[in-house]
Design a protein around this motif. Structure first.
Motif, mmCIF file in Angstrom:
data_model
loop_
_atom_site.group_PDB
_atom_site.id
_atom_site.type_symbol
_atom_site.label_atom_id
_atom_site.label_comp_id
_atom_site.label_asym_id
_atom_site.label_seq_id
_atom_site.Cartn_x
_atom_site.Cartn_y
_atom_site.Cartn_z
ATOM 1 N N LEU A 172 23.994 29.362 -11.309
ATOM 2 C CA LEU A 172 22.819 28.788 -11.980
ATOM 3 C C LEU A 172 22.914 27.268 -12.058
ATOM 4 O O LEU A 172 21.912 26.561 -11.882
ATOM 5 N N THR A 173 24.126 26.770 -12.306
ATOM 6 C CA THR A 173 24.333 25.322 -12.367
ATOM 7 C C THR A 173 24.076 24.676 -11.012
ATOM 8 O O THR A 173 23.516 23.577 -10.931
ATOM 9 N N ALA A 174 24.490 25.364 -9.944
ATOM 10 C CA ALA A 174 24.274 24.835 -8.594
ATOM 11 C C ALA A 174 22.791 24.690 -8.287
ATOM 12 O O ALA A 174 22.352 23.697 -7.694
ATOM 13 N N THR A 257 16.441 27.140 -17.195
ATOM 14 C CA THR A 257 16.364 25.846 -16.514
ATOM 15 C C THR A 257 16.275 26.018 -15.008
ATOM 16 O O THR A 257 15.456 25.377 -14.342
ATOM 17 N N SER A 258 17.118 26.894 -14.454
ATOM 18 C CA SER A 258 17.107 27.094 -13.005
ATOM 19 C C SER A 258 15.794 27.712 -12.529
ATOM 20 O O SER A 258 15.260 27.334 -11.483
ATOM 21 N N VAL A 259 15.268 28.659 -13.306
ATOM 22 C CA VAL A 259 13.980 29.263 -12.958
ATOM 23 C C VAL A 259 12.868 28.215 -13.014
ATOM 24 O O VAL A 259 11.986 28.172 -12.140
ATOM 25 N N SER A 260 12.932 27.351 -14.013
ATOM 26 C CA SER A 260 11.903 26.324 -14.176
ATOM 27 C C SER A 260 11.901 25.327 -13.027
ATOM 28 O O SER A 260 10.830 24.989 -12.496
ATOM 29 N N VAL A 261 13.088 24.848 -12.630
ATOM 30 C CA VAL A 261 13.122 23.845 -11.564
ATOM 31 C C VAL A 261 12.651 24.438 -10.247
ATOM 32 O O VAL A 261 11.971 23.760 -9.450
ATOM 33 N N TYR A 262 12.962 25.722 -10.007
ATOM 34 C CA TYR A 262 12.483 26.331 -8.757
ATOM 35 C C TYR A 262 10.968 26.530 -8.808
ATOM 36 O O TYR A 262 10.265 26.307 -7.822
#
Length: 273
Positions: A172-174, A257-262
């Protein structure tokens, strides 16, 4: 002039596209598995001792820090060395994934721009490479536990799901840092500087109970609790409910956060590489 081949798919966005990307990346495991093999072999290419140097370097760091800081902290060597060895190796896994996450996509620029591969493949590669190196270094953990006669039980197996949780958090951090750093390149430099600060703020070579009234510095540090997911079971120490809460909250934040940025940027990241 013929436009770059990636323009045809660079605008794919949305959660459905994200799930498809994750699925495609997993299905192409043979690709990132081979890339990981090349990454690991490349670290010691041309050396006669090969992977042994990785183990020697980690063992030397553990022995050096253990002998000096064990005396400074006034801790018995048979107690401190196992604590330190596990801490250093798990910390190396976590912090390397965080440091490399910033360049997760940028370092794979040639593959992403020249062929139609899922973005998640880069993240799978990053996590798998560091897990492979962790297992290589874990030979030291086994040796230390045997040498210092640290008794093990079925509870020790809790370290396995703990390692899986760390790998998931690294994935997720990646995604998150890979996106952000591709658009704002200063982020990678900030992360590199922050990792040095975090090392001294996390109970890796010292114990949180030595902080006294400042123990909250460790207790509210998520990295400390991720570290304990592996270290505590191997040392037969009980994991607190606070650790589970901190890890759960951290995973929730990382997932959102990861879902949002994608969802916001999708594959438009290809234009920034």
């Amino acid at each position: 002039m013929t436009p770059p081949v990636y323009e045809a798919w660079a605008d794919r966005e949305g959660l459905s596209a994200g799930w498809s990307d994750l699925r495609e990346g997993m299905q192409k495991y043979r690709i990132w598995r081979e890339l990981v093999r090349r990454d690991v072999v490349g670290k010691t290419r041309g050396s006669r001792l090969g992977f042994t140097w990785i183990i020697i370097a980690q063992a030397a760091a553990t022995a050096g820090i253990g002998l000096v800081y064990g005396r400074l902290f006034g801790l018995p060597i048979e107690e401190y060395i196992p604590y330190l060895a596990i801490g250093l190796i798990v910390w190396s896994l976590m912090i390397t994934m965080i440091s490399e996450a910033s360049n997760c996509f940028a370092s794979n620029r040639a593959y992403l721009l020249q062929s139609r591969i899922p973005l998640s493949l880069c993240c799978y590669r990053l996590v798998a490479r560091n897990i492979a190196l962790f297992f290589l270094k874990s030979i030291i953990i086994v040796a230390v536990l045997v040498i210092f006669q640290v008794e093990q039980s079925w509870y020790s197996l809790m370290a396995i799901p703990g390692l899986a949780v760390i790998a998931f958090a690294g994935f997720l951090t990646a995604i998150t840092l890979g996106y952000v750093n591709a658009k704002y390149r200063d982020v990678g430099q900030f992360v590199t500087a922050a990792t040095v600060f975090l090392f001294f703020m996390t109970p890796v070579i010292w114990k949180s109970n030595r902080l006294g009234s400042y123990a909250w510095v460790a207790e509210w540090n998520p990295l400390y609790h991720f570290l304990n997911l592996v270290r505590s079971p191997l040392l037969q120490q009980e994991l607190s409910s606070h650790s589970f809460a901190m890890v759960g909250a951290s995973l929730l934040i990382l997932t959102l956060t990861s879902v949002s940025v994608y969802r916001i940027w999708g594959r438009r990241i290809l234009y920034w590489l």
